[in-house]
Design a protein around this motif. Sequence first.
Motif, short mmCIF file in Angstrom:
data_model
loop_
_atom_site.label_atom_id
_atom_site.label_comp_id
_atom_site.label_asym_id
_atom_site.label_seq_id
_atom_site.Cartn_x
_atom_site.Cartn_y
_atom_site.Cartn_z
N VAL A 56 -6.49 12.32 -5.83
CA VAL A 56 -7.15 11.12 -5.30
C VAL A 56 -7.08 11.13 -3.77
O VAL A 56 -6.35 11.91 -3.16
N ARG A 57 -7.85 10.23 -3.18
CA ARG A 57 -7.85 10.12 -1.72
C ARG A 57 -6.55 9.52 -1.21
O ARG A 57 -5.96 8.65 -1.85
N VAL A 58 -6.16 9.95 -0.03
CA VAL A 58 -4.99 9.39 0.61
C VAL A 58 -5.38 8.08 1.30
O VAL A 58 -6.28 8.07 2.15
N PRO A 59 -4.75 6.96 0.96
CA PRO A 59 -5.10 5.69 1.62
C PRO A 59 -4.78 5.72 3.11
O PRO A 59 -3.89 6.45 3.56
N CYS A 117 -1.15 5.86 4.99
CA CYS A 117 -0.16 6.41 4.05
C CYS A 117 -0.05 7.93 4.15
O CYS A 117 0.53 8.57 3.27
N GLU A 118 -0.61 8.49 5.22
CA GLU A 118 -0.63 9.95 5.34
C GLU A 118 0.76 10.56 5.38
O GLU A 118 0.97 11.70 4.94
N ALA A 157 0.83 -1.21 0.00
CA ALA A 157 0.00 0.00 0.00
C ALA A 157 0.86 1.26 0.00
O ALA A 157 0.57 2.22 -0.73
N GLU A 158 1.91 1.27 0.79
CA GLU A 158 2.80 2.44 0.84
C GLU A 158 3.54 2.62 -0.48
O GLU A 158 3.74 3.75 -0.95
N THR A 159 3.95 1.52 -1.09
CA THR A 159 4.66 1.61 -2.37
C THR A 159 3.75 2.14 -3.46
O THR A 159 4.15 2.96 -4.30
N LEU A 160 2.50 1.67 -3.48
CA LEU A 160 1.54 2.17 -4.46
C LEU A 160 1.33 3.68 -4.30
O LEU A 160 1.22 4.41 -5.29
#
Length: 725
Positions: free
Chosen positions: A697-700, A703-704, A684-687
């Motif tokens: 887009v929204r921040v997952p 991953c902020e 998720a962080e790499t994406l």
Amino acid sequence: MGDSVDEPSPEWRQDHEDVQTSPSPDSKRLSLQEQAKSAIHFARQSEKLSHEHPASTSSPVALQAKFVTPQDPVIVTTDGGRLPGVPLEEAHKLNILREEVQGDEPETVDIKEGDETKERLSNTDDHKARGQHKVVHVPQGQKGHSLQKSAGATLRKQMPPSSTNPLFPPLPLYGPSSILRDVQCVFFRVASFFLSLAFLLVIVLGALFTSIPPATKKWFYKLTFRNIDKRRPFYEEEMRRARIRDEKDRQWKKQHGSHKVQDDSEGTAEEFPPTEGGRDPVICDAGYYARRVGLDVEEFSVQTEDGFIIELWHVYDPKEYTRQSEDSREHLGPTVFERRGKRLKNPQQKPKFPVLLIHGLLQSAGAYCCTDEQSLAFWLCKQGYDVWLGNNRCGFTPRHVLLEYSDPRMWCWNIRQFGVFDLPALISRVLTETGFDKVGLICHSQGTTQTLVALAKEQRPDLGDKITVFCALAPAAYAGPLIGKMYFKFMRIISPAFFRVMFGIHAFIPFMMTMHATLPSGLYGWMGYKVFSFLFNWSDTRWDRGLRDRMFQFSPVYVSAESMRWWLGRECFARHKCILATKDVIREEERVDSDASGDSGATLPLETQKSPGGTAWYNEQVPPFALWVCGNDDLVDGKKLLRRLQSGREPHVQVVHSKVIEGYEHLDVIWAMDAEEQVFREVAETLWKTCHVRDEVRVPKGCEHVEAWSPDENEVAWSTNDSSE
């Protein structure tokens, strides 16, 4: 004084030229005879490559061959239909004869970078008789992406390469149905049914025999009032999750009784209220398991450029996304699609960034949906990504715009077609539906193979421009030690002809699908685990054993015998132990690397690195890579791929993340109980750090504080992490 010579008048010059250029009656007759001869040969060639014999049916005939890559032709019929590729010589012969019938002159065309400056057409018998050939000029420095336009005239008239890639030998040519071909198909189907069934029986018996010692040990522990499962590394967590599932089942039955669907108007404190629940029936339905965790799945049909209809699943949150109608989810043809906007219930809300997941060998995208909230697809969706799941051709339901199941052309494909046709079609549809120009790509096992093949500079390097990052889980570029096992060695030593007799020219051991449809889910799940564990040396040590039967409901799927021959036959992967380099090239690279680094394992200095035009697989269009390698993987050797990238053998590949997880086996990267900590969060962080539209887009979740990645930061990407948990 010299004699003066009068210049001829313009009228005389025009009359003289008319006389010189006016064809004689004999030459006209000769030209008409040649054109008529070409028309006859074109009709024969068209019939040879058509769907059905035009003499016996009114079906459309083969019109021309369009080249998606210089080595991947697709036959286009008179009604616009598509047929899978044929040998290069046959495709070029069709195009040449068509041009002659139309009266076109031979053209000079461009071909891929790295070929010789001039290359002659491998002459057909008709052209040899006339002594004709075409010359192909190759401009220096041409990029590979200019070759990837499927509708371009340059590719349509492309000349066959001087030699065939030994890793991708030509596929056989099966013409339209005839008495002889139908008899041959019946022979292969009957012979392969019994021989492949005998092979499968040997494998099943081997799996059962090897299960005797652990079963005996388990019963010994029971007789001595001990629990052998307590030795499992995640036993306590496994028991905790089992209790949670039981409690949720009881609550569902208590609250809903005989009702299956929960009314949203009742209100709930849960962020993702489930709409399915109760006792798990263990079924092959990704949508059902998504609804058990408060999500849902809609299925799209996608047509590849060679006419296959494949499935694309969209995982979504029903609270914020409107499910599309069935008509809008049908395939849109084989061409590039027009973009449409995402249908959000709140148009003012920022969209999620799209990610596409591709499954492994003999699996479907359901492999990402079978472990409840810890399923990678569901976990990414709840973190804030727009998740799409791609399935390769045939899958659970083989479909083609023209071909039927019994047609051998339906099964004439291997890993190359997965990468060249299926992957681009899936990415194209995701971009169409989301409106973005790039997608994050996550692949496991064979999914990484087809991506590595597709991105190669000789295949479809322009695909890299559509991918923000390629996340490879258990990357399958090099073979592991398991390829030397007796049963795999048997498949490698038999000839291609006997391989086809034993396993057929259609689906690979289709009896497995019959077992999948008829056996009870518990028995099938147990047997599936035993067989695949025996074949691939897996174990469920790190899995949630309570979900194991569900895991094997999504495999196996239909694959072609040709595909398995590519993996295990004597000509391709099993022989060379690599997907994009022959064993001779690999030995030479290892010798050079060993000499340059002094066997110390250090990174090669820049002056000893191979240039991009040497043995490098990729050009400058390749997207960034991120790799999660299983440290205890006998099926593939991911560490060897890491060494290739670290040595500088691929100067254009930028690695944004790499990790070796010691103790992990091939499927643990998606099914291990600690995969969320070891793999998912880092994915998720790499994406997010490679996302090119972070402001749109929204921040997952989680991953902020992840900063955007820059290509200049590639020096820190090689801090490979080892975990021995």
